[in-house]
Design a protein around this motif. Structure first.
Motif, PDB file in Angstrom:
ATOM      1  N   VAL A  73      -5.801   2.898  -6.178  1.00 37.15           N
ATOM      2  CA  VAL A  73      -4.906   2.875  -5.016  1.00 37.15           C
ATOM      3  C   VAL A  73      -5.681   2.918  -3.706  1.00 37.15           C
ATOM      4  CG1 VAL A  73      -3.146   4.215  -3.787  1.00 37.15           C
ATOM      5  CG2 VAL A  73      -2.935   3.853  -6.239  1.00 37.15           C
ATOM      6  N   TYR A  74      -6.667   3.776  -3.612  1.00 40.72           N
ATOM      7  CA  TYR A  74      -7.343   3.994  -2.339  1.00 40.72           C
ATOM      8  C   TYR A  74      -8.637   3.200  -2.171  1.00 40.72           C
ATOM      9  CZ  TYR A  74      -3.923   7.489  -1.220  1.00 40.72           C
ATOM     10  OH  TYR A  74      -2.744   8.124  -0.916  1.00 40.72           O
ATOM     11  N   GLN A  75      -9.090   2.512  -3.186  1.00 46.26           N
ATOM     12  CA  GLN A  75     -10.236   1.618  -3.066  1.00 46.26           C
ATOM     13  C   GLN A  75      -9.704   0.189  -3.142  1.00 46.26           C
ATOM     14  OE1 GLN A  75     -13.233   3.116  -2.491  1.00 46.26           O
ATOM     15  NE2 GLN A  75     -12.129   5.030  -2.674  1.00 46.26           N
ATOM     16  N   SER A  76      -9.081  -0.270  -2.055  1.00 49.06           N
ATOM     17  CA  SER A  76      -8.303  -1.509  -2.097  1.00 49.06           C
ATOM     18  C   SER A  76      -9.060  -2.759  -1.656  1.00 49.06           C
ATOM     19  CB  SER A  76      -7.047  -1.340  -1.247  1.00 49.06           C
ATOM     20  OG  SER A  76      -7.395  -1.063   0.089  1.00 49.06           O
ATOM     21  N   ARG A 131       0.785   4.074  -2.906  1.00 42.66           N
ATOM     22  CA  ARG A 131       0.468   5.469  -2.572  1.00 42.66           C
ATOM     23  C   ARG A 131       1.590   6.409  -3.003  1.00 42.66           C
ATOM     24  NH1 ARG A 131      -2.143   3.281   2.749  1.00 42.66           N
ATOM     25  NH2 ARG A 131      -4.288   3.125   2.007  1.00 42.66           N
ATOM     26  N   TRP A 158       1.203   9.551  -5.590  1.00 48.91           N
ATOM     27  CA  TRP A 158       1.581  10.936  -5.289  1.00 48.91           C
ATOM     28  C   TRP A 158       2.626  11.453  -6.266  1.00 48.91           C
ATOM     29  CZ3 TRP A 158      -1.471  14.083  -3.040  1.00 48.91           C
ATOM     30  CH2 TRP A 158      -2.422  13.595  -2.153  1.00 48.91           C
ATOM     31  N   ASN A 197       0.825  -1.207   0.000  1.00 46.11           N
ATOM     32  CA  ASN A 197       0.000   0.000   0.000  1.00 46.11           C
ATOM     33  C   ASN A 197       0.863   1.261   0.000  1.00 46.11           C
ATOM     34  OD1 ASN A 197      -2.361  -1.482  -0.042  1.00 46.11           O
ATOM     35  ND2 ASN A 197      -2.604  -1.450   2.176  1.00 46.11           N
ATOM     36  N   TRP A 223      -6.101   7.099  -8.640  1.00 45.54           N
ATOM     37  CA  TRP A 223      -6.471   7.292  -7.235  1.00 45.54           C
ATOM     38  C   TRP A 223      -7.434   6.197  -6.785  1.00 45.54           C
ATOM     39  CZ3 TRP A 223     -11.417   8.002  -5.386  1.00 45.54           C
ATOM     40  CH2 TRP A 223     -11.520   8.257  -4.018  1.00 45.54           C
ATOM     41  N   GLN A 224      -8.435   5.934  -7.617  1.00 44.82           N
ATOM     42  CA  GLN A 224      -9.443   4.941  -7.276  1.00 44.82           C
ATOM     43  C   GLN A 224      -8.815   3.560  -7.098  1.00 44.82           C
ATOM     44  OE1 GLN A 224     -12.522   4.371 -10.213  1.00 44.82           O
ATOM     45  NE2 GLN A 224     -14.047   4.055  -8.623  1.00 44.82           N
ATOM     46  N   TYR A 226      -7.248  -5.363  -6.677  1.00 42.18           N
ATOM     47  CA  TYR A 226      -6.225  -5.132  -5.655  1.00 42.18           C
ATOM     48  C   TYR A 226      -5.453  -6.414  -5.371  1.00 42.18           C
ATOM     49  CZ  TYR A 226      -4.135  -4.268  -1.084  1.00 42.18           C
ATOM     50  OH  TYR A 226      -3.252  -4.161  -0.038  1.00 42.18           O
TER      51      TYR A 226
END
Length: 136
Positions: free
Chosen positions: A117-120, A68, A72, A64, A114-115, A125
């Motif tokens: 990475v952060y919706q794992s 991330r 970034w 993760n 983004w989706q 995933y």
């Protein structure tokens, strides 16, 4: 007064948390388990499962963090390039705002990044995690 197994577990967890000022040795763990009537085989099996679970959680945290950081880096390059494009647009042809097209196109790609990475909690995933593990 009687306690069910969940009550006993919670009481012992609180007591151990309050008692714990440092760390427990392996021998102390074995001694506590034997006092609770837990066989050494059961303790060893449970300990191995716990260690595997800890390793899995550590691997997921590392993965993760990797994802991330990549997001970034993508976001910063998006900002830098698109700010330059907007500035170039304002200098060369302020009457026509053509920079909106790369901003929107790249922004859409950034949103999907983004989706992912952060919706794992998706199957994608898990696939990405397995692929990352084979690449390490």
């Amino acid at each position: 007064m009687t306690y069910d197994s969940e009550d006993v577990q919670q009481i012992l967890q609180i007591a151990l948390t309050r008692k714990q000022e440092g760390e427990f040795s392996r021998e102390e763990l074995v001694e506590m388990a034997s006092e609770l009537g837990i066989s050494s085989n059961m303790l060893e099996t449970t300990e191995q499962k716990w260690l595997a679970q800890q390793e899995e959680e550590g691997s997921r945290r590392t993965f993760n963090t990797f994802r991330r950081r990549a997001f970034w880096a993508h976001f910063i390059s998006f900002l830098a390039v698109n700010l330059c494009l907007i500035l170039l647009n304002l200098i060369t042809s302020p009457s026509y705002f053509w920079a909106i097209f790369p901003v929107l196109g790249w922004g859409l790609g950034l949103f999907f990044h983004w989706q992912s990475v952060y919706q794992s909690k998706t199957e994608d995933y898990e696939i990405a995690l397995q692929k990352w593990r084979t690449e390490i």
